[in-house]
Design a protein around this motif. Structure first.
Motif, PDB file in Angstrom:
ATOM      1  N   ARG A  29       0.912  -1.290  -0.064  1.00  0.00           N
ATOM      2  CA  ARG A  29      -0.016   0.093   0.080  1.00  0.00           C
ATOM      3  C   ARG A  29       0.837   1.444  -0.053  1.00  0.00           C
ATOM      4  O   ARG A  29       0.553   2.212  -0.741  1.00  0.00           O
ATOM      5  N   ARG A  30       1.915   1.190   0.732  1.00  0.00           N
ATOM      6  CA  ARG A  30       2.814   2.286   0.636  1.00  0.00           C
ATOM      7  C   ARG A  30       3.500   2.646  -0.566  1.00  0.00           C
ATOM      8  O   ARG A  30       3.880   3.995  -0.902  1.00  0.00           O
ATOM      9  N   ARG A  31       3.540   1.838  -1.526  1.00  0.00           N
ATOM     10  CA  ARG A  31       4.251   1.824  -2.830  1.00  0.00           C
ATOM     11  C   ARG A  31       3.053   2.275  -3.707  1.00  0.00           C
ATOM     12  O   ARG A  31       3.207   2.532  -5.016  1.00  0.00           O
ATOM     13  N   GLY A  32       1.984   2.530  -3.070  1.00  0.00           N
ATOM     14  CA  GLY A  32       0.784   3.154  -4.253  1.00  0.00           C
ATOM     15  C   GLY A  32      -0.027   1.976  -4.815  1.00  0.00           C
ATOM     16  O   GLY A  32      -0.875   2.473  -5.793  1.00  0.00           O
TER      17      GLY A  32
END
Length: 312
Positions: free
Chosen positions: A28-31
């Motif tokens: 999720r942090r990587r989009g």
């Protein structure tokens, strides 16, 4: 070369335990658009609270996804979430890839991969190593094998989860075999570290000084350095449970028996994990093997009231 403008894949993570939750968060942090699914509604709610999406079943999570990352415990759970009632196969679009991270017998991996590929999907055999902290940081080691198409489809997700990605062959099962070699060593090293620190306790030594000396000496191992602090702190909250190595060293035994290959050190380590699990500590941290040694020998470890006073 022009920049890659292709849309990021939609990813489902099935299994939001200590490893899976961190992997989902890293994605999720990587989009990436990530949906989490777990038998624990609390785990799903926690992921949603952190900005992810939640699903009640694997089929719901996999709908419209490009990549499914399976982070369950064993082969039986993997087969269930793929092909059971409300499983991934009920909704996964054709051409999507299943990235399977459970530690399994390579023969079972090959069977599951054949079923997935017969259904028009791709399968990447991708067991993981590194622990919950590295999972949360997106810095796992992934030991992967599968077709070029499976690697290509899963690449954005793999890049988000791993610091080291080993591409170990074009056939599912090869990654699993590499992982079992790692687990043989890891299990033996944990048992050896537990034996050593309990023996030090029996000798009446200052255990923190033992740790200081050994980690600066030739007898050190990654497992000694990582697990003995749990013993020193008397904290056996599971980061990796005893039952995991009961399973994994059991797989090693099955593979070795089939190959008619002797693994006496792994066999001895398995007995220590079995003894620890049989004593009611199966869900505790695997450093609990040290507690079994101490209790048998009459040594005392920090914070373990069940061990009698040392006779030293």
């Amino acid at each position: 070369m022009p920049p890659d403008t292709s849309p990021l894949p939609r990813v489902a993570v099935i299994g939001l335990g200590s490893m899976g939750f961190g992997m989902a968060s890293s994605l999720r942090r990587r989009g990436l658009n990530v949906t989490g699914c777990d038998v624990s509604a609390d785990a799903v709610a926690r992921f949603v609270a952190e900005g992810g999406q939640g699903a009640a079943t694997p089929a719901e999570a996999a709908r419209d996804c490009d990549v499914v990352v399976s982070v369950v415990v064993n082969a039986a759970q993997t087969e269930s979430i793929l092909f059971g009632e409300e499983g991934v196969a009920a909704s996964l679009p054709q051409g999507a890839v299943v990235v399977s991270s459970a530690t399994m017998d390579p023969d079972i991996v090959r069977r599951l991969a054949a079923r997935i590929e017969a259904g028009g999907w791709l399968y990447l055999d991708a067991p993981i190593s590194g622990g919950a902290l590295r999972a949360a940081q997106g810095e796992l080691t992934i030991l992967a094998s599968g077709s070029a198409a499976a690697f290509a489809k899963a690449r954005p997700a793999l890049d988000a989860m791993a610091a080291k990605l080993y591409e170990l062959g074009d056939q599912p099962g090869q990654g699993a075999a590499f992982k079992m070699i790692n687990q043989l060593l890891a299990g033996v090293h944990i048992a050896a570290a537990s034996e050593a620190i309990a023996f030090a306790a029996k000798q009446g030594l200052d255990l923190r000084r033992v740790y200081e000396v050994i980690t600066a000496s030739a007898g050190n191992s990654w497992m000694f350095e990582n697990r003995v602090p749990h013993v020193l702190d008397g904290d056996y909250t599971a980061k990796s449970a005893v039952d995991i190595f009961v399973k994994d060293l059991g797989i090693v035994q099955d593979m070795a028996r089939s190959a008619k290959f002797p693994v006496p050190l792994a066999a001895a380590a398995l007995q220590m994990f079995l003894m620890t699990a049989g004593s009611g500590m199966g869900r505790d941290d695997d450093a609990s093997v040290a507690r079994i040694y101490a209790r048998v020998a009459g040594a005392r470890l920090p914070g373990d009231d069940a061990t009698p006073e040392s006779s030293v």
